[in-house]
Design a protein around this motif. Structure first.
Motif, PDB file in Angstrom:
ATOM      1  N   ILE A 115      79.245  17.989  40.050  1.00  0.00           N
ATOM      2  CA  ILE A 115      80.421  18.843  40.190  1.00  0.00           C
ATOM      3  C   ILE A 115      80.500  19.316  41.638  1.00  0.00           C
ATOM      4  N   TYR A 116      81.675  19.154  42.235  1.00  0.00           N
ATOM      5  CA  TYR A 116      81.917  19.660  43.589  1.00  0.00           C
ATOM      6  C   TYR A 116      83.112  20.607  43.558  1.00  0.00           C
ATOM      7  N   HIS A 117      82.860  21.835  44.000  1.00  0.00           N
ATOM      8  CA  HIS A 117      83.925  22.854  44.037  1.00  0.00           C
ATOM      9  C   HIS A 117      84.658  22.952  42.691  1.00  0.00           C
ATOM     10  N   GLY A 118      83.881  22.886  41.625  1.00  0.00           N
ATOM     11  CA  GLY A 118      84.458  23.062  40.297  1.00  0.00           C
ATOM     12  C   GLY A 118      85.179  21.850  39.737  1.00  0.00           C
ATOM     13  N   THR A 119      84.969  20.658  40.325  1.00  0.00           N
ATOM     14  CA  THR A 119      85.584  19.440  39.804  1.00  0.00           C
ATOM     15  C   THR A 119      84.519  18.366  39.613  1.00  0.00           C
ATOM     16  N   TYR A 120      84.689  17.547  38.580  1.00  0.00           N
ATOM     17  CA  TYR A 120      83.741  16.476  38.302  1.00  0.00           C
ATOM     18  C   TYR A 120      83.915  15.326  39.286  1.00  0.00           C
ATOM     19  N   TYR A 121      82.800  14.705  39.642  1.00  0.00           N
ATOM     20  CA  TYR A 121      82.833  13.511  40.489  1.00  0.00           C
ATOM     21  C   TYR A 121      82.411  12.297  39.668  1.00  0.00           C
ATOM     22  N   LEU A 122      83.152  11.197  39.804  1.00  0.00           N
ATOM     23  CA  LEU A 122      82.925   9.972  39.032  1.00  0.00           C
ATOM     24  C   LEU A 122      82.995  10.262  37.529  1.00  0.00           C
ATOM     25  N   PHE A 123      83.974  11.066  37.174  1.00  0.00           N
ATOM     26  CA  PHE A 123      84.139  11.555  35.805  1.00  0.00           C
ATOM     27  C   PHE A 123      84.340  10.407  34.820  1.00  0.00           C
ATOM     28  N   GLU A 124      85.281   9.512  35.119  1.00  0.00           N
ATOM     29  CA  GLU A 124      85.576   8.394  34.227  1.00  0.00           C
ATOM     30  C   GLU A 124      84.339   7.516  34.030  1.00  0.00           C
ATOM     31  N   GLU A 125      83.633   7.244  35.125  1.00  0.00           N
ATOM     32  CA  GLU A 125      82.465   6.370  35.053  1.00  0.00           C
ATOM     33  C   GLU A 125      81.383   6.948  34.137  1.00  0.00           C
ATOM     34  N   HIS A 126      81.177   8.256  34.226  1.00  0.00           N
ATOM     35  CA  HIS A 126      80.147   8.876  33.392  1.00  0.00           C
ATOM     36  C   HIS A 126      80.541   8.882  31.918  1.00  0.00           C
ATOM     37  N   LYS A 174      88.859  16.054  27.757  1.00  0.00           N
ATOM     38  CA  LYS A 174      89.552  17.334  27.624  1.00  0.00           C
ATOM     39  C   LYS A 174      88.571  18.467  27.345  1.00  0.00           C
ATOM     40  N   LEU A 175      87.585  18.190  26.488  1.00  0.00           N
ATOM     41  CA  LEU A 175      86.581  19.211  26.174  1.00  0.00           C
ATOM     42  C   LEU A 175      85.762  19.576  27.406  1.00  0.00           C
ATOM     43  N   LEU A 176      85.360  18.573  28.174  1.00  0.00           N
ATOM     44  CA  LEU A 176      84.523  18.830  29.349  1.00  0.00           C
ATOM     45  C   LEU A 176      85.305  19.550  30.441  1.00  0.00           C
ATOM     46  N   LEU A 177      86.586  19.250  30.582  1.00  0.00           N
ATOM     47  CA  LEU A 177      87.422  19.972  31.535  1.00  0.00           C
ATOM     48  C   LEU A 177      87.622  21.419  31.098  1.00  0.00           C
ATOM     49  N   GLU A 178      87.757  21.610  29.796  1.00  0.00           N
ATOM     50  CA  GLU A 178      87.892  22.979  29.279  1.00  0.00           C
ATOM     51  C   GLU A 178      86.609  23.769  29.490  1.00  0.00           C
ATOM     52  N   LEU A 179      85.463  23.082  29.411  1.00  0.00           N
ATOM     53  CA  LEU A 179      84.183  23.749  29.654  1.00  0.00           C
ATOM     54  C   LEU A 179      84.134  24.330  31.059  1.00  0.00           C
ATOM     55  N   LEU A 180      84.610  23.559  32.041  1.00  0.00           N
ATOM     56  CA  LEU A 180      84.691  24.072  33.411  1.00  0.00           C
ATOM     57  C   LEU A 180      85.623  25.272  33.484  1.00  0.00           C
ATOM     58  N   SER A 181      86.769  25.155  32.827  1.00  0.00           N
ATOM     59  CA  SER A 181      87.775  26.211  32.880  1.00  0.00           C
ATOM     60  C   SER A 181      87.264  27.499  32.245  1.00  0.00           C
ATOM     61  N   ARG A 182      86.638  27.380  31.084  1.00  0.00           N
ATOM     62  CA  ARG A 182      86.142  28.570  30.380  1.00  0.00           C
ATOM     63  C   ARG A 182      85.034  29.267  31.163  1.00  0.00           C
ATOM     64  N   ASN A 183      84.269  28.495  31.927  1.00  0.00           N
ATOM     65  CA  ASN A 183      83.207  29.081  32.753  1.00  0.00           C
ATOM     66  C   ASN A 183      83.718  29.531  34.122  1.00  0.00           C
ATOM     67  N   GLU A 184      84.995  29.253  34.381  1.00  0.00           N
ATOM     68  CA  GLU A 184      85.604  29.596  35.673  1.00  0.00           C
ATOM     69  C   GLU A 184      84.732  29.115  36.831  1.00  0.00           C
ATOM     70  N   MET A 185      84.242  27.880  36.695  1.00  0.00           N
ATOM     71  CA  MET A 185      83.324  27.343  37.694  1.00  0.00           C
ATOM     72  C   MET A 185      84.105  26.834  38.902  1.00  0.00           C
ATOM     73  N   TYR A 220      75.306  18.905  32.153  1.00  0.00           N
ATOM     74  CA  TYR A 220      74.382  18.155  31.299  1.00  0.00           C
ATOM     75  C   TYR A 220      75.004  18.060  29.918  1.00  0.00           C
ATOM     76  N   LEU A 221      75.081  16.849  29.393  1.00  0.00           N
ATOM     77  CA  LEU A 221      75.641  16.614  28.055  1.00  0.00           C
ATOM     78  C   LEU A 221      74.637  15.803  27.258  1.00  0.00           C
ATOM     79  N   GLN A 222      74.405  16.218  26.025  1.00  0.00           N
ATOM     80  CA  GLN A 222      73.446  15.507  25.170  1.00  0.00           C
ATOM     81  C   GLN A 222      74.025  15.325  23.773  1.00  0.00           C
ATOM     82  N   VAL A 254      77.119  23.659  32.023  1.00  0.00           N
ATOM     83  CA  VAL A 254      77.232  23.480  33.471  1.00  0.00           C
ATOM     84  C   VAL A 254      76.380  24.529  34.173  1.00  0.00           C
ATOM     85  N   GLN A 255      75.886  24.170  35.340  1.00  0.00           N
ATOM     86  CA  GLN A 255      75.088  25.105  36.125  1.00  0.00           C
ATOM     87  C   GLN A 255      75.282  24.814  37.603  1.00  0.00           C
TER      88      GLN A 255
END
Length: 293
Positions: free
Chosen positions: A40-51, A75-86, A93-95, A120-121
């Protein structure tokens, strides 16, 4: 076959219903699960589609049916960023495991749902290592033959990484009978005569998302990217060596065991790839920011 109610945990005894974790969990008992780590850079995922694509490939490989499709997960992972206001640099980390069920090597029934979580951390960029490079050791690769699956079975990787740390090194470069595969938690590359060499993307290495980006950068800058395994002995005469992963980015290697690489200085091709990486990450940030508007 029901489990008796009293469970030993650490040096105490308690009722199984009072445990803070699911003791009959296939990820814990069998390593029966998969995971992903996304930068994550500045609150955005990098290589999101690939992962996300790789997560689903891993799930298919172990016959794990996830309860959502790729678009729903994104959509869920983007919402996770939003809810954490990251808004900072970090990682996700996803498992996903095959779920909680009575212990049996055979898969549980279809009524058992996967256990899935993500968090997210913060994770600042390691600018010192990116600038100056890192030291490594070599270790025999004793992992299984399906390392392309990003599974939870990481004990050999953990032991290799710990051995590197105990030798004041950043990483352990793994090899099978002298043929370099990858590192304990990253892909590795050798540069010789202006060409990049790395192990072919077969079942015995992880098909790294940053690895795919490096191949793309190399093609754009007319740098030959050759999927050809090299030997431990080849590293002593390498012009440059570097490693890649989502958390390490593109990291110069300046020493392998007792051999210093390129007089202990990061090489020009490594620097060129680092610059391409940073530009690409900024493009991803812009695209995600615009998609949220």
């Amino acid at each position: 076959m029901s489990v008796y109610p009293i469970i030993m945990t650490q040096s105490r005894f308690t009722h199984r219903e009072h445990l803070k974790y699911p003791f009959e969990e296939r990820g814990l008992q069998f390593g029966d699960g998969i995971y992903e780590v996304i930068r994550i850079y500045h609150g955005t995922y990098y290589l999101f589609e690939e992962h996300v694509d790789r997560l689903f490939r891993s799930a298919d490989a172990i016959k794990l049916k996830l309860p959502f499709n790729k678009e729903e997960l994104k959509k869920l992972l983007l919402e996770l960023l939003s809810r954490n206001e990251m808004k900072t640099d970090g990682k996700l980390y996803l498992q996903a495991t095959r779920g909680s069920a009575p212990r049996d090597h055979i898969f549980p029934g279809e009524d058992v749902l996967p256990n899935i979580y993500a968090y997210v951390q913060d994770l600042p960029r390691n600018l010192d290592s990116l600038t100056n490079g890192v030291k490594t050791i070599t270790q025999r690769d004793v992992r299984w033959e399906n390392c392309y699956i990003k599974s939870l079975n990481l004990l050999p990787n953990v032991l290799a990484k710990q051995e590197a740390k105990e030798n004041s090194c950043y990483e352990a470069i793994l090899h099978k009978d002298g043929t370099v595969t990858e590192c304990s938690s990253s892909n590795v590359y050798l540069v010789k005569d202006g060409k990049i060499f790395t192990h072919p993307a077969k079942n015995n290495i992880l098909h790294g998302c940053v690895r795919m980006a490096v191949e793309r950068f190399a093609k754009k800058h007319n740098i030959p990217f050759i999927e050809q395994a090299f030997q431990v002995s080849d590293m002593s005469s390498a012009d440059e060596i570097f490693l890649t992963s989502s958390t390490s980015e593109i990291l110069p290697i300046i020493q392998v065991d007792n051999t210093v690489v390129n007089d202990g200085k990061p090489g020009d091709i490594t620097r060129q790839l680092q610059t391409a990486y940073e530009k690409d990450a900024k493009i991803h940030q812009t695209i995600q920011a615009e998609s949220r508007e």
